[in-house]
Design an enzyme around this catalytic site. Structure first.
Site: not given
Length: 300
Positions: A172, A185
């Site tokens: 990501s 995350y």
């Protein structure tokens, strides 16, 4: 070779690398064929996983689709078959190591050796770190990074024996840049980027150069993964658009795939600018998404 002789050689290699990168702007790398390869995609019931499965189907791969969502993964498989590909759907909980090993054993016995492995399954909980539940933190690490270890331990040996294959790590933008309310995350995605880089180096050290690696680092994608996302410099993208860029990168064996490409500039500035300057640049981006702040409710 003596160090004083090696240093000029390193500079020459760096200059050559810049020249090579410049030429690729005008002469794109040749795309490889993956027709007939067995490609396994985790988290393929929706979003980027589903869109990428369609791209692999168009390349005439044999698809092995994993997801915890039975209806979703079967729907993806059916759509892939309509595109002319052979597709197999499996219900797999990627937060559970034994579930992964059991499904992998079945895949190898019934379908064959996986040549393309895409670890795409991901979990997020957009809350402040003190309000993030213990089980949510555990699951983010179980799915976002530990599952990558279990899948490569299952499928990488065959790739290494054949010196042929491709491991695709979906990380990501949060694996390079940080944001509030995504502490767990981002931590797991930083780990995924490190996993990709270390695995790449290890394969090179073992002279398994036929096994390629790619790391996918997208900005916000228009799914329900994180809701109401916005960014001034990098608008939210549709899964189909991202999947096309993923496929382009995979077919040219690109190691780090930033989506959109401008994200690479942002990452470079974050590393090069002093802290205050980098913070000002990130503020300029106006990153927004739905999140929950609940820590005040827990104060005495």
């Amino acid at each position: 070779m003596h160090l004083l002789l090696e240093i000029p050689l390193v500079f020459l290699i760096v200059l050559y690398s810049y020249l090579e990168a410049f030429l690729k702007l005008f002469f794109p790398a040749k795309k490889k064929s993956i027709s007939g390869e067995i490609a396994l995609i985790t988290g393929s019931a929706h979003g980027l996983g589903r869109a990428t499965a369609y791209e692999f189907a168009k390349q005439r791969c044999t698809l092995v689709l994993w997801d915890i969502n039975k209806d979703g993964v079967e729907e993806t498989a059916e759509e892939c078959r309509k595109l002319g590909a052979v597709a197999h759907a499996f219900v797999v909980d990627c937060s559970k190591r034994e579930d992964i090993y059991c499904a992998a054993k079945k895949v190898k016995a019934e379908i064959g050796d996986v040549a393309i492995l895409m670890n795409n399954a991901g979990v997020v909980a957009p809350t402040d770190v003190l309000s993030t539940q213990d089980h949510e933190i555990q699951k983010m690490f179980d799915v976002n990074i530990l599952a990558h270890y279990w899948t490569i331990k299952a499928f990488l040996p065959a790739m290494m024996n054949n010196n042929h294959g491709h491991v695709i790590t979906v990380a990501s933008a949060g694996g390079h840049l940080v944001a509030p309310f995504l502490v767990a995350y981002c931590s797991s995605k930083f780990a995924a980027v490190g996993f990709h880089r270390a695995l790449t180096e290890e394969l090179s050290a073992l002279k398994k150069n036929g096994v390629k690696t790619s790391c996918i680092c997208p900005m916000f994608i228009n799914t329900n993964f994180v809701k109401n996302t916005s960014s001034r410099l990098m608008p939210t993208m549709e899964p189909e658009e991202v999947a096309k860029q993923v496929m382009k990168g995979v077919l040219t064996n690109k190691r780090m795939i930033f989506i959109p490409p401008f994200l690479k500039v942002t990452v470079m500035l974050d590393k090069l600018l002093p802290f205050r300057g980098a913070a000002a640049f990130m503020k300029l981006n106006e990153l927004k998404f739905d999140h929950i702040v609940g820590y005040k409710d827990k104060e005495n």
